[in-house]
Scaffold this active site. Structure first.
Site: not given
Ligand code: NAP
Length: 243
Positions: A142, A166
């Site tokens: 990020s 984070y």
């Molecule tokens: P999200 O919808 O919360 O998805 C996160 C995923 O990670 C879920 O599938 C979750 O599974 C999984 N996860 C968490 N802990 C885990 C573990 N111990 N073992 C296996 N899976 C695990 O979030 P997202 O926004 O799509 O995030 C995806 C990536 O993008 C992350 O790396 C995040 O930091 C990055 N990111 C997001 C944003 C944003 O604006 N959304 C911005 C910058 C970067 P569960 O359903 O089981 O919890």
């Protein structure tokens, strides 16, 4: 190894990871859907298969050594190898995360998933990736982890809110990405980090402004780099993000 390109996406049951799986699957690739919860993983695999994608479930908790090792065995048995690993799974941790008031346990838990989880899964998958003709590793980071942006003129605008678990976990992940790149220079493995932009997902209470598919696009691009593509870089849709 099969003719088909094989990818594993961690945290592929929802959000950006699910769209990365869909995007890579639409290329005709075989997709391992890494997810820790049985029901959520089965639902995600079903959705992808309904869209014509060759998806298979990979039970995977990135915080667990035995789970990562078992996931590598499953990918080997099911697909015969691995070409692309997308380390997407992450947690935000309990908020707020003001440095002066944070519970150290929150920092530890976030780092365990967002940083050590990536190291654990990468190392479990490396023996498979090393056998691929064109291996790629994509670490979902990020821009909030960018030290350049946090120390720049307007960090509140360019580096997100203050969050001492984070944001530094992504700084740490960026540094880890570079360490892998250095050790594996001279191999054919391309390793890059990326930022999806501010995406509406569970991670931020759906406050993001981009769709998960928009957020997935940069990871899909880095997963499909040509053999002479970049390595050891940090990208978003606009180009290179300063570390
Ligand atoms: P999200 O919808 O919360 O998805 C996160 C995923 O990670 C879920 O599938 C979750 O599974 C999984 N996860 C968490 N802990 C885990 C573990 N111990 N073992 C296996 N899976 C695990 O979030 P997202 O926004 O799509 O995030 C995806 C990536 O993008 C992350 O790396 C995040 O930091 C990055 N990111 C997001 C944003 C944003 O604006 N959304 C911005 C910058 C970067 P569960 O359903 O089981 O919890």
């Amino acid at each position: 190894m099969s003719e088909r390109t094989i990818a594993l996406v961690t945290g592929a049951n929802k959000g950006i990871g699910h769209e990365i799986a869909a995007g890579l699957g639409a290329l005709g690739w075989s997709i391992g859907v890494g997810a820790r919860d049985d029901r959520r993983r089965a639902d995600a695999v079903e959705r992808l298969r309904a869209a014509g994608i060759d998806a298979f479930g990979v039970p995977l908790d990135v915080t667990d050594d035995a789970s990562a090792a078992a996931a590598a065995r499953l990918v080997e048995d099911r697909a015969g190898g691995l070409d692309v690993l997308v380390n997407n799974a992450a947690v935000a941790g309990e908020m707020p995360q003001q440095p002066t008031g944070v519970d150290p346990a929150t920092v530890r838990a976030v780092v365990e998933t967002n940083v050590i989880g990536v190291i654990r899964v990468t190392n479990a998958m490396l023996p498979l990736l090393r056998r691929s003709a064109s291996p790629r590793i994509v670490n979902m980071s990020s821009s909030v982890g960018s030290l350049a942006r946090q120390s720049g003129p307007d960090p509140d605008r360019t580096a997100g809110p203050v969050a001492v678990a984070y944001a530094p976990s992504k700084t740490f992940l960026n540094a880890v990405t570079l360490q892998y790149t250095r050790e594996l220079s001279g191999t054919n493995i391309l390793i890059n980090a990326c930022c999806p932009g501010y995406v509406a997902t569970d991670l931020n209470g759906f406050r993001g402004v981009r769709t998960p598919a928009q957020g997935a696009a940069i990871a899909v691009r880095l997963a499909t780099l040509p053999d002479d593509g970049p390595t050891g870089r940090f990208f978003d849709d606009a180009g290179i993000v300063p570390w």
